[in-house]
Design a protein around this motif. Structure first.
Motif, PDB file in Angstrom:
ATOM      1  N   ASN A   1      30.148  40.669  53.091  1.00 22.57           N
ATOM      2  CA  ASN A   1      30.242  39.362  52.442  1.00 22.57           C
ATOM      3  C   ASN A   1      28.908  38.887  51.864  1.00 22.57           C
ATOM      4  O   ASN A   1      28.804  37.739  51.425  1.00 22.57           O
ATOM      5  CB  ASN A   1      30.803  38.320  53.405  1.00 22.57           C
ATOM      6  N   HIS A   2      27.909  39.755  51.862  1.00 25.04           N
ATOM      7  CA  HIS A   2      26.621  39.447  51.253  1.00 25.04           C
ATOM      8  C   HIS A   2      26.233  40.581  50.320  1.00 25.04           C
ATOM      9  O   HIS A   2      26.322  41.757  50.698  1.00 25.04           O
ATOM     10  CB  HIS A   2      25.529  39.270  52.301  1.00 25.04           C
ATOM     11  N   VAL A   3      25.793  40.216  49.124  1.00 29.82           N
ATOM     12  CA  VAL A   3      25.361  41.205  48.145  1.00 29.82           C
ATOM     13  C   VAL A   3      23.989  40.778  47.633  1.00 29.82           C
ATOM     14  O   VAL A   3      23.857  39.751  46.962  1.00 29.82           O
ATOM     15  CB  VAL A   3      26.364  41.297  46.965  1.00 29.82           C
TER      16      VAL A   3
ATOM     17  N   SER B   1      26.601  35.397  48.439  1.00 36.79           N
ATOM     18  CA  SER B   1      27.350  35.410  49.691  1.00 36.79           C
ATOM     19  C   SER B   1      28.748  34.869  49.447  1.00 36.79           C
ATOM     20  O   SER B   1      28.929  33.920  48.677  1.00 36.79           O
ATOM     21  CB  SER B   1      26.645  34.554  50.747  1.00 36.79           C
ATOM     22  N   PHE B   2      29.705  35.461  50.111  1.00 33.68           N
ATOM     23  CA  PHE B   2      31.098  35.052  49.983  1.00 33.68           C
ATOM     24  C   PHE B   2      31.514  34.372  51.278  1.00 33.68           C
ATOM     25  O   PHE B   2      31.437  34.973  52.357  1.00 33.68           O
ATOM     26  CB  PHE B   2      31.974  36.263  49.664  1.00 33.68           C
ATOM     27  N   LEU B   3      31.938  33.116  51.157  1.00 37.20           N
ATOM     28  CA  LEU B   3      32.213  32.275  52.312  1.00 37.20           C
ATOM     29  C   LEU B   3      33.690  31.890  52.371  1.00 37.20           C
ATOM     30  O   LEU B   3      34.207  31.244  51.452  1.00 37.20           O
ATOM     31  CB  LEU B   3      31.378  30.996  52.224  1.00 37.20           C
TER      32      LEU B   3
ATOM     33  N   ALA C   1      40.350  28.268  50.261  1.00 37.65           N
ATOM     34  CA  ALA C   1      39.586  28.891  49.178  1.00 37.65           C
ATOM     35  C   ALA C   1      38.311  29.569  49.673  1.00 37.65           C
ATOM     36  O   ALA C   1      37.658  29.108  50.597  1.00 37.65           O
ATOM     37  CB  ALA C   1      39.214  27.831  48.144  1.00 37.65           C
ATOM     38  N   TRP C   2      37.986  30.664  49.021  1.00 42.10           N
ATOM     39  CA  TRP C   2      36.698  31.326  49.203  1.00 42.10           C
ATOM     40  C   TRP C   2      35.708  30.735  48.208  1.00 42.10           C
ATOM     41  O   TRP C   2      36.079  30.346  47.093  1.00 42.10           O
ATOM     42  CB  TRP C   2      36.829  32.818  48.939  1.00 42.10           C
ATOM     43  N   ARG C   3      34.447  30.689  48.615  1.00 42.85           N
ATOM     44  CA  ARG C   3      33.358  30.223  47.758  1.00 42.85           C
ATOM     45  C   ARG C   3      32.335  31.342  47.641  1.00 42.85           C
ATOM     46  O   ARG C   3      32.125  32.095  48.589  1.00 42.85           O
ATOM     47  CB  ARG C   3      32.642  29.017  48.367  1.00 42.85           C
ATOM     48  N   ALA C   4      31.680  31.377  46.505  1.00 39.27           N
ATOM     49  CA  ALA C   4      30.526  32.261  46.345  1.00 39.27           C
ATOM     50  C   ALA C   4      29.296  31.370  46.361  1.00 39.27           C
ATOM     51  O   ALA C   4      29.251  30.344  45.676  1.00 39.27           O
ATOM     52  CB  ALA C   4      30.615  33.025  45.035  1.00 39.27           C
TER      53      ALA C   4
ATOM     54  N   ALA D   1      32.208  36.741  41.660  1.00 45.41           N
ATOM     55  CA  ALA D   1      32.987  35.734  42.390  1.00 45.41           C
ATOM     56  C   ALA D   1      34.449  35.749  41.937  1.00 45.41           C
ATOM     57  O   ALA D   1      35.361  35.643  42.767  1.00 45.41           O
ATOM     58  CB  ALA D   1      32.367  34.357  42.191  1.00 45.41           C
ATOM     59  N   ARG D   2      34.664  35.868  40.655  1.00 44.10           N
ATOM     60  CA  ARG D   2      36.043  35.947  40.138  1.00 44.10           C
ATOM     61  C   ARG D   2      36.755  37.192  40.680  1.00 44.10           C
ATOM     62  O   ARG D   2      37.922  37.126  41.091  1.00 44.10           O
ATOM     63  CB  ARG D   2      36.043  35.981  38.616  1.00 44.10           C
ATOM     64  N   LYS D   3      36.051  38.331  40.700  1.00 47.05           N
ATOM     65  CA  LYS D   3      36.644  39.571  41.214  1.00 47.05           C
ATOM     66  C   LYS D   3      37.082  39.416  42.666  1.00 47.05           C
ATOM     67  O   LYS D   3      38.075  40.004  43.086  1.00 47.05           O
ATOM     68  CB  LYS D   3      35.636  40.723  41.132  1.00 47.05           C
ATOM     69  N   ARG D   4      36.336  38.637  43.434  1.00 50.24           N
ATOM     70  CA  ARG D   4      36.645  38.432  44.852  1.00 50.24           C
ATOM     71  C   ARG D   4      37.638  37.296  45.070  1.00 50.24           C
ATOM     72  O   ARG D   4      37.964  36.975  46.207  1.00 50.24           O
ATOM     73  CB  ARG D   4      35.374  38.113  45.626  1.00 50.24           C
ATOM     74  N   GLY D   5      38.079  36.661  43.991  1.00 57.38           N
ATOM     75  CA  GLY D   5      39.072  35.597  44.123  1.00 57.38           C
ATOM     76  C   GLY D   5      38.518  34.268  44.579  1.00 57.38           C
ATOM     77  O   GLY D   5      39.255  33.432  45.116  1.00 57.38           O
TER      78      GLY D   5
END
Length: 155
Positions: free
Chosen positions: A53-55, A72-74, A82-85, A113-117
């Motif tokens: 979840n971290h790049v 980071s994806f939260l 919802a997920w947040r970047a 972020a879009r790719k991860r939804g």
């Protein structure tokens, strides 16, 4: 330069010194960074690299590292799960700012972020970074919230 030929890739172990140099490449960062890799930086790097979840990425021009950010994806329950970047520690080499590199880094982050939804992309910026605030607002980010931090470091 408005169309940098920037290559964005995952950070590697041998990039650590260049990343630290970018973090300290301004009046604020120079007061916070050790300026050379040590065990604390290495531990943080290893932790980031081991978590999907971290790049941590670098931007390169002519094989030289000129930019970096941590994306980071939260996960969350609000906004209907919802997920947040979260963009952290975005830096562009001080001698190359204003040439489109930061925009390329943001565009890459938003696409990831879009790719991860993710439902939204967020970031924070030190209040003293007026130029950065103008840049983020021109890029479409809105200052919708106050941010608060509590330092747990001892002086």
């Amino acid at each position: 330069m408005t169309d940098p030929k920037l290559s964005i890739r995952s950070a590697r172990q041998n990039d650590l010194a260049a990343l630290i140099a970018l973090y300290g490449d301004d009046d604020i960062g120079v007061t916070r960074e050790a300026m050379e890799p040590d065990d604390a930086y290495q531990t943080a790097f290893d932790t980031i690299q081991s978590d999907p979840n971290h790049v941590l990425v670098v931007g390169e021009l002519d094989a030289k590292i000129v930019a970096t950010l941590l994306l980071s994806f939260l996960p969350g329950l609000s906004r209907h799960g919802a997920w947040r970047a979260q963009i952290e520690a975005m830096r562009v080499s001080s001698d190359l700012r204003g040439q489109g590199i930061g925009q390329a880094m943001l565009d890459w982050s938003i696409a990831e972020a879009r790719k991860r939804g993710c439902a939204l992309v967020q970031l924070t910026s030190d209040r003293r970074r007026a130029d950065a605030h103008r840049f983020y607002e021109q890029a479409g980010f809105a200052p919708t919230h106050f941010g608060y931090k509590l330092s747990l470091e001892t002086p």
